[in-house]
Scaffold this motif. Sequence first.
Motif, PDB file in Angstrom:
ATOM      1  N   GLN A 419       0.809  -1.218   0.000  1.00 58.67           N
ATOM      2  CA  GLN A 419       0.000   0.000   0.000  1.00 58.67           C
ATOM      3  C   GLN A 419       0.846   1.274   0.000  1.00 58.67           C
ATOM      4  OE1 GLN A 419      -3.344  -0.076  -0.378  1.00 58.67           O
ATOM      5  NE2 GLN A 419      -3.103  -2.305  -0.540  1.00 58.67           N
ATOM      6  N   ARG A 420       2.163   1.089   0.023  1.00 56.31           N
ATOM      7  CA  ARG A 420       3.092   2.226  -0.045  1.00 56.31           C
ATOM      8  C   ARG A 420       2.820   3.263   1.046  1.00 56.31           C
ATOM      9  NH1 ARG A 420       3.742   3.396  -6.587  1.00 56.31           N
ATOM     10  NH2 ARG A 420       4.405   1.278  -7.131  1.00 56.31           N
ATOM     11  N   LYS A 421       2.917   2.786   2.286  1.00 61.92           N
ATOM     12  CA  LYS A 421       2.700   3.693   3.408  1.00 61.92           C
ATOM     13  C   LYS A 421       3.430   3.165   4.637  1.00 61.92           C
ATOM     14  CE  LYS A 421      -1.670   1.391   4.645  1.00 61.92           C
ATOM     15  NZ  LYS A 421      -3.141   1.563   4.837  1.00 61.92           N
ATOM     16  N   VAL A 422       3.701   4.071   5.567  1.00 60.06           N
ATOM     17  CA  VAL A 422       4.265   3.729   6.869  1.00 60.06           C
ATOM     18  C   VAL A 422       3.266   4.167   7.914  1.00 60.06           C
ATOM     19  CG1 VAL A 422       6.130   4.150   8.523  1.00 60.06           C
ATOM     20  CG2 VAL A 422       6.661   3.955   6.097  1.00 60.06           C
ATOM     21  N   GLY A 423       2.972   3.272   8.850  1.00 61.52           N
ATOM     22  CA  GLY A 423       2.049   3.619   9.922  1.00 61.52           C
ATOM     23  C   GLY A 423       2.723   3.521  11.267  1.00 61.52           C
ATOM     24  N   PHE A 424       2.278   4.341  12.217  1.00 57.83           N
ATOM     25  CA  PHE A 424       2.824   4.228  13.566  1.00 57.83           C
ATOM     26  C   PHE A 424       1.831   4.729  14.599  1.00 57.83           C
ATOM     27  CE2 PHE A 424       4.898   7.690  11.216  1.00 57.83           C
ATOM     28  CZ  PHE A 424       4.514   8.820  11.928  1.00 57.83           C
ATOM     29  N   ALA A 425       1.987   4.174  15.796  1.00 61.28           N
ATOM     30  CA  ALA A 425       1.192   4.582  16.948  1.00 61.28           C
ATOM     31  C   ALA A 425       2.154   4.927  18.070  1.00 61.28           C
ATOM     32  CB  ALA A 425       0.245   3.468  17.375  1.00 61.28           C
ATOM     33  N   ASN A 426       1.983   6.091  18.670  1.00 63.58           N
ATOM     34  CA  ASN A 426       2.873   6.568  19.727  1.00 63.58           C
ATOM     35  C   ASN A 426       2.494   6.003  21.090  1.00 63.58           C
ATOM     36  OD1 ASN A 426       4.538   8.653  18.216  1.00 63.58           O
ATOM     37  ND2 ASN A 426       2.477   9.380  17.779  1.00 63.58           N
ATOM     38  N   ASP A 427       3.459   6.057  22.011  1.00 58.37           N
ATOM     39  CA  ASP A 427       3.228   5.733  23.427  1.00 58.37           C
ATOM     40  C   ASP A 427       2.673   4.326  23.619  1.00 58.37           C
ATOM     41  OD1 ASP A 427       4.093   8.313  24.146  1.00 58.37           O
ATOM     42  OD2 ASP A 427       2.092   9.112  23.772  1.00 58.37           O
ATOM     43  N   VAL A 428       3.254   3.366  22.923  1.00 59.11           N
ATOM     44  CA  VAL A 428       2.881   1.960  23.067  1.00 59.11           C
ATOM     45  C   VAL A 428       3.859   1.307  24.044  1.00 59.11           C
ATOM     46  CG1 VAL A 428       2.662  -0.249  21.864  1.00 59.11           C
ATOM     47  CG2 VAL A 428       1.945   1.874  20.730  1.00 59.11           C
ATOM     48  N   LYS A 429       3.364   0.478  24.941  1.00 57.39           N
ATOM     49  CA  LYS A 429       4.237  -0.239  25.867  1.00 57.39           C
ATOM     50  C   LYS A 429       4.763  -1.492  25.164  1.00 57.39           C
ATOM     51  CE  LYS A 429       2.000   1.479  30.062  1.00 57.39           C
ATOM     52  NZ  LYS A 429       1.283   1.122  31.321  1.00 57.39           N
ATOM     53  N   CYS A 430       5.847  -1.302  24.440  1.00 60.64           N
ATOM     54  CA  CYS A 430       6.354  -2.382  23.602  1.00 60.64           C
ATOM     55  C   CYS A 430       6.871  -3.567  24.410  1.00 60.64           C
ATOM     56  CB  CYS A 430       7.467  -1.857  22.697  1.00 60.64           C
ATOM     57  SG  CYS A 430       6.903  -0.604  21.519  1.00 60.64           S
ATOM     58  N   SER A 431       7.210  -3.361  25.669  1.00 58.23           N
ATOM     59  CA  SER A 431       7.681  -4.463  26.501  1.00 58.23           C
ATOM     60  C   SER A 431       6.568  -5.462  26.792  1.00 58.23           C
ATOM     61  CB  SER A 431       8.261  -3.941  27.814  1.00 58.23           C
ATOM     62  OG  SER A 431       7.276  -3.218  28.539  1.00 58.23           O
ATOM     63  N   GLN A 432       5.306  -5.017  26.679  1.00 58.93           N
ATOM     64  CA  GLN A 432       4.162  -5.894  26.936  1.00 58.93           C
ATOM     65  C   GLN A 432       3.668  -6.485  25.619  1.00 58.93           C
ATOM     66  OE1 GLN A 432       1.307  -3.624  29.179  1.00 58.93           O
ATOM     67  NE2 GLN A 432       2.798  -3.050  30.734  1.00 58.93           N
ATOM     68  N   ALA A 433       4.562  -7.192  24.953  1.00 60.76           N
ATOM     69  CA  ALA A 433       4.268  -7.692  23.610  1.00 60.76           C
ATOM     70  C   ALA A 433       3.102  -8.658  23.596  1.00 60.76           C
ATOM     71  CB  ALA A 433       5.516  -8.354  23.029  1.00 60.76           C
ATOM     72  N   SER A 434       2.966  -9.462  24.654  1.00 56.40           N
ATOM     73  CA  SER A 434       1.882 -10.438  24.679  1.00 56.40           C
ATOM     74  C   SER A 434       0.525  -9.751  24.661  1.00 56.40           C
ATOM     75  CB  SER A 434       2.000 -11.330  25.919  1.00 56.40           C
ATOM     76  OG  SER A 434       1.942 -10.556  27.100  1.00 56.40           O
ATOM     77  N   GLN A 435       0.421  -8.602  25.329  1.00 54.20           N
ATOM     78  CA  GLN A 435      -0.840  -7.869  25.339  1.00 54.20           C
ATOM     79  C   GLN A 435      -1.090  -7.193  23.994  1.00 54.20           C
ATOM     80  OE1 GLN A 435      -1.174  -5.275  28.727  1.00 54.20           O
ATOM     81  NE2 GLN A 435      -0.273  -6.779  30.120  1.00 54.20           N
ATOM     82  N   LEU A 436      -0.011  -6.715  23.363  1.00 52.20           N
ATOM     83  CA  LEU A 436      -0.148  -6.056  22.074  1.00 52.20           C
ATOM     84  C   LEU A 436      -0.713  -7.003  21.025  1.00 52.20           C
ATOM     85  CD1 LEU A 436       3.189  -4.053  21.804  1.00 52.20           C
ATOM     86  CD2 LEU A 436       0.913  -3.123  22.196  1.00 52.20           C
ATOM     87  N   LEU A 437      -0.294  -8.273  21.102  1.00 47.72           N
ATOM     88  CA  LEU A 437      -0.711  -9.229  20.093  1.00 47.72           C
ATOM     89  C   LEU A 437      -1.964  -9.982  20.499  1.00 47.72           C
ATOM     90  CD1 LEU A 437       2.755 -10.528  18.923  1.00 47.72           C
ATOM     91  CD2 LEU A 437       1.300  -8.793  17.920  1.00 47.72           C
ATOM     92  N   GLY A 438      -2.553  -9.605  21.618  1.00 46.07           N
ATOM     93  CA  GLY A 438      -3.890 -10.052  21.984  1.00 46.07           C
ATOM     94  C   GLY A 438      -4.071 -11.541  22.090  1.00 46.07           C
ATOM     95  N   SER A 439      -5.176 -12.041  21.527  1.00 47.72           N
ATOM     96  CA  SER A 439      -5.621 -13.405  21.738  1.00 47.72           C
ATOM     97  C   SER A 439      -4.751 -14.447  21.056  1.00 47.72           C
ATOM     98  CB  SER A 439      -7.055 -13.574  21.237  1.00 47.72           C
ATOM     99  OG  SER A 439      -7.120 -13.271  19.848  1.00 47.72           O
TER     100      SER A 439
END
Length: 447
Positions: A419-439
């Motif tokens: 799609q020729r784009k870069v997306g980002f979300a600020n202030d994410v707790k990247c250390s909590q990867a299990s929560q980020l990737l959900g179920s």
Amino acid sequence: MSSSSIHLQITFWLLIISPLAISRIFPTNQTLLILPLTTQNIHNSSSTILLQRRRSSPSFKILFTHGVTLTASLTAGSPPQTITMVLDTGSELSWLHCKRFSAHTSIFNHAKSSSYTSLPCSSPVCTTQTQDLTNPATCDHKSNLCHVAVSYVDGSSMDGNLAQETFRIGSLTRPATSFGCMDLSSSTTPEEDGKTTGLMGMNRGRLSFVNQMGLSKFSYCISGSDSTGVLVLGDASYPSLPPLKYTPLVTKMDRLPYWDRFAYTVQFQGIRVGSKLLPIPNSNFVPDHSGAGQTIFDSGTQFTFLLAPVYNILKTEFTQQTKSILTVDPSFVYQTALDLCFRVGSTKPDFSKLPTVSLMFAGAELTVSGQKLLYPVPGSGPEQKYCFTFGNSELEGIEMFIIGNHHQQNVWMEYDLAQRKVGFANDVKCSQASQLLGSSGLYGHTV
């Protein structure tokens, strides 16, 4: 890694574990691999990496830790040899050390692989596809082999032959993947570079690793102080992920002296410090006729570098807004281009009092705050020095804006080639990867 790269170093060691463990964690209608990860760098940290492949859309999830360079472990050759490659969104040609030097502890021994093929000068890959590269291939007339070379502003360079080999990441196998098999090497940091086998080019070019592996999207989320995070190769469509703001990639296929045609280029529009929009003319963010002034996201560069007219305005404003809490050391410069440094003393600065710096792009903003604004200088003595994590690109010999990985910490970054784009979300707790990737049940722990 752009030609200015200041490296970030991590090592991934992959090992497939029991399918029974997989079935306990993930739904049974998906084909999954879970792979432990060990990192070897200045932090000597480690974690667990997970890899998942869906039937309809391949997606590979990796929990990782980071230090100076992000290095993935995979295999190449037949029989497979374990190799480690620096993940670099700022370059195209992947390459491996194929000859041992005094400082190298990791090489790829192509003589032991039955699937290795050196490409002749007449190969279409050599004559056509390498024209995408910054340094197109040439012909070694003595051997009739396709010769490739890469070089960087820091003085590092590699020379060798273009070849093809079978590469594997977990269950994903790609035969006849093109890469540079390098037998000549010159490095300004040979001991560090010798710890990895090579480099994995991840930009948008035809010969990039991500394109050759058939992946049209990848994402990552790098944490801050605890040095953990997650890398996703493929689609990361999970309800628990934060909403992303997208900025379109700028595509310009003209060959210009200072323009990288296959970088993740975006349109820079402005900078805000605290609530103040800096008085920077729009023309300062527009590349000129030579391509100078391009803005790219680069995982292989540590800090963020701005062209001098923009950097000087930011430097002045940040100094003004922090003069009551920080003491400038005008005589100190870190790594050539970080020339705004502060004397802090024996205590850490109060990061909560620092103004947020917002980088404004078409459709999205990247915010830099707190500890991401100041970098503690290693070994600076009892009077600790911290330097502003934006540098003057012209002092580095760069004619572009580079958004480095340090300012991508705790930001979910997505690179969408299709799609020729870069997306980002600020202030994410990247250390909590299990929560980020959900179920999906992804999780990480120290091993």
